[in-house]
Design a protein around this motif. Sequence first.
Motif, PDB file in Angstrom:
ATOM      1  N   ARG B  97       0.802  -1.220   0.000  1.00  0.00           N
ATOM      2  CA  ARG B  97       0.000   0.000   0.000  1.00  0.00           C
ATOM      3  C   ARG B  97       0.840   1.276   0.000  1.00  0.00           C
ATOM      4  N   GLU B  98       1.945   1.284   0.711  1.00  0.00           N
ATOM      5  CA  GLU B  98       2.670   2.542   0.889  1.00  0.00           C
ATOM      6  C   GLU B  98       4.000   2.608   0.134  1.00  0.00           C
ATOM      7  N   LEU B 158       5.760  -2.202 -12.683  1.00  0.00           N
ATOM      8  CA  LEU B 158       6.853  -2.195 -11.703  1.00  0.00           C
ATOM      9  C   LEU B 158       6.322  -2.323 -10.279  1.00  0.00           C
ATOM     10  N   ASP B 159       5.143  -1.746 -10.035  1.00  0.00           N
ATOM     11  CA  ASP B 159       4.554  -1.844  -8.696  1.00  0.00           C
ATOM     12  C   ASP B 159       4.205  -3.300  -8.376  1.00  0.00           C
ATOM     13  N   VAL B 160       3.652  -3.984  -9.362  1.00  0.00           N
ATOM     14  CA  VAL B 160       3.323  -5.400  -9.163  1.00  0.00           C
ATOM     15  C   VAL B 160       4.611  -6.185  -8.884  1.00  0.00           C
ATOM     16  N   TYR B 161       5.627  -5.896  -9.691  1.00  0.00           N
ATOM     17  CA  TYR B 161       6.917  -6.570  -9.491  1.00  0.00           C
ATOM     18  C   TYR B 161       7.504  -6.245  -8.117  1.00  0.00           C
ATOM     19  N   PHE B 162       7.369  -4.977  -7.716  1.00  0.00           N
ATOM     20  CA  PHE B 162       7.907  -4.564  -6.414  1.00  0.00           C
ATOM     21  C   PHE B 162       7.247  -5.373  -5.302  1.00  0.00           C
ATOM     22  N   ASN B 163       5.931  -5.550  -5.417  1.00  0.00           N
ATOM     23  CA  ASN B 163       5.203  -6.339  -4.418  1.00  0.00           C
ATOM     24  C   ASN B 163       5.718  -7.764  -4.373  1.00  0.00           C
ATOM     25  N   GLY B 201      -2.772   0.390  -3.941  1.00  0.00           N
ATOM     26  CA  GLY B 201      -1.419   0.348  -4.497  1.00  0.00           C
ATOM     27  C   GLY B 201      -1.425   0.672  -5.984  1.00  0.00           C
ATOM     28  N   LEU B 202      -2.354   0.072  -6.689  1.00  0.00           N
ATOM     29  CA  LEU B 202      -2.423   0.309  -8.138  1.00  0.00           C
ATOM     30  C   LEU B 202      -2.889   1.732  -8.449  1.00  0.00           C
ATOM     31  N   LEU B 203      -3.839   2.229  -7.634  1.00  0.00           N
ATOM     32  CA  LEU B 203      -4.318   3.607  -7.847  1.00  0.00           C
ATOM     33  C   LEU B 203      -3.177   4.605  -7.650  1.00  0.00           C
ATOM     34  N   LYS B 204      -2.407   4.357  -6.589  1.00  0.00           N
ATOM     35  CA  LYS B 204      -1.263   5.261  -6.353  1.00  0.00           C
ATOM     36  C   LYS B 204      -0.270   5.196  -7.514  1.00  0.00           C
TER      37      LYS B 204
END
Lengths: 310, 259
Positions: B97-98, B158-163, B201-204
């Motif tokens: 989330r953050e 990249l966010d998905v990968y980061f998770n 997370g995706l919205l951000k």
Amino acid sequence: MAAPVLELRSVTCTRGEAVILDEVSLRLEEGEAAFFMGAAGSGKSALLKAASGLDVASAGEILFRGRELSRMTRREEAEFRRKTGFVFQDAALWANQSLYDNLALPVRIHEPGLGAAAIDAAVRRAAELVGYDEELRARPAELSLGERRLIGLARALVLDPELLYMDEPAANLDEESAERVHEIQAALKDRGRSLFVASSSSAAVSRFADRVGVLRGGRLLAYGSFDEAAAWTDPALRGITGRLKARKAPPRPEWASSLAGAWADALAEDKSAVDEPEWKLRDGASGDGDIDSDADAGPSEGGGEEDGRG
Amino acid sequence: MLERLGRATIRRAEEASYAFGFFAQVMRESILFFRRRQVGFKVLVMQILFTGVEALRISAVLAVAIGAAINLIGSSLLAEFGQSKLMYSLLIIVITRELGPLLTAFIVIARSGTAIATELGGMVVAHEIEAYVAVGVNPISYLAAPRLLGVVASMLTLDVYFNLFGLAGSFAVVQLIKPIAFDEYFRNLLEVLGAGDLLMGLLKSLVFGVIIAVASLYRGFAVERASTEVPVAGIRAVGSSFMLCIVADVLLTAMQYLG
């Protein structure tokens, strides 16, 4: 009566507080070549950019065949761009694309139905026209400035425009390339195309100009036919009219064709342009009659000599 | 003095109006991108390659390190309060989330924000943008829209990968401290992972992507004539993007917790 191919009505451009074009009004009729002269910073490039819609005028109207540029729809603007070309002083090639793509992009944009073979033919024709026969897969950074400028000219010609804006098209080119640019200008005129040119070369102006404009400090001091320009007596225009008259002098005798003779002739020509009274030069000019005959500006010295002087 | 203040206010208002108009035009062209004749598709692919694919390695390393650090800190701290189970909630809150979207945004700002602003600035100085206009190519639809779409798509990916890498890094540390079965670890994670966490997370990432792209494009196009303006454009793009992303992050987080 058909609308002029290009018309400017009291066009003013500002950059910050500075006025770079001040209420410029002019008309360019179909098939005419208008050349604009003036010292560096006089507003020649600014005029070309305003007249082509690349710079937004802060006041006034710019009309292409009667349609005001700022009121064109997206489709009309695309059509305007399709029918016009712009030759930049510094080539302005897209550095991250190959020369081939630089030439092909305008075709791909405006002729989306064309196949790869037809695009390839258009690209090769444009490159051939400007005399560039090297590898087109190279990037602009691999070329000399002169070569880049030739490719820039080819890009402007690739769609065979009706109106061509040219910003110092032959400046800083070698003599052969400069003469090729002049040949292209002549061919465009023969085909009835209109030219809107910023030029420091009085040789080119004398060869091709139907109309001459003189700029200073963003103001269009004078704008008229070539013959009118040759008759301008305003002290502010004298330097330019003097150079135009020199170009219209009678052909040199045959003996002057040798190198030494040519030098002597050029020197004498320079001297006469400075010394002779204005009225006498004007008579000589009008007696010559044909501005396109270019009797005194042969391929070898036409661009080079004038560019050096300008 | 009053006159100067008035002029400055008017100039600011004009700049804001121009920036808003620019934003609206970029968004419009981006929405219409796939409907237009696409010569800009290659630009989109290249942008995804540069912003998304090439940033994958640094993003993965950072995510694994962050995941591991959270686990190391959390496992010793939470155990003192007898709340070891909260480790999974902590991982989801911090990574998904953050920190995930925010750190991904920072990576993209550092790599692509500067690149976009300086590249476009250089193109303005070299009159390449004018050349596009002269041949009938709209620079917003050809240069800006694909870059915005590329940055947003890369941010989301990249966010998905980061998770994934962050949670995997945490798992690796768990194996060193207190070995646990892979399916048990992920079952515990999924128990605390809500749809709201994923969506936030995706919205951000989406919002940050738009912010980074528009700020960088705006700064790049704002270069006027001198090549000395180009690095300044890069610096300003980074500054604006950082500031706006943090403000947006605070607002979105506040919306989630207070709304």
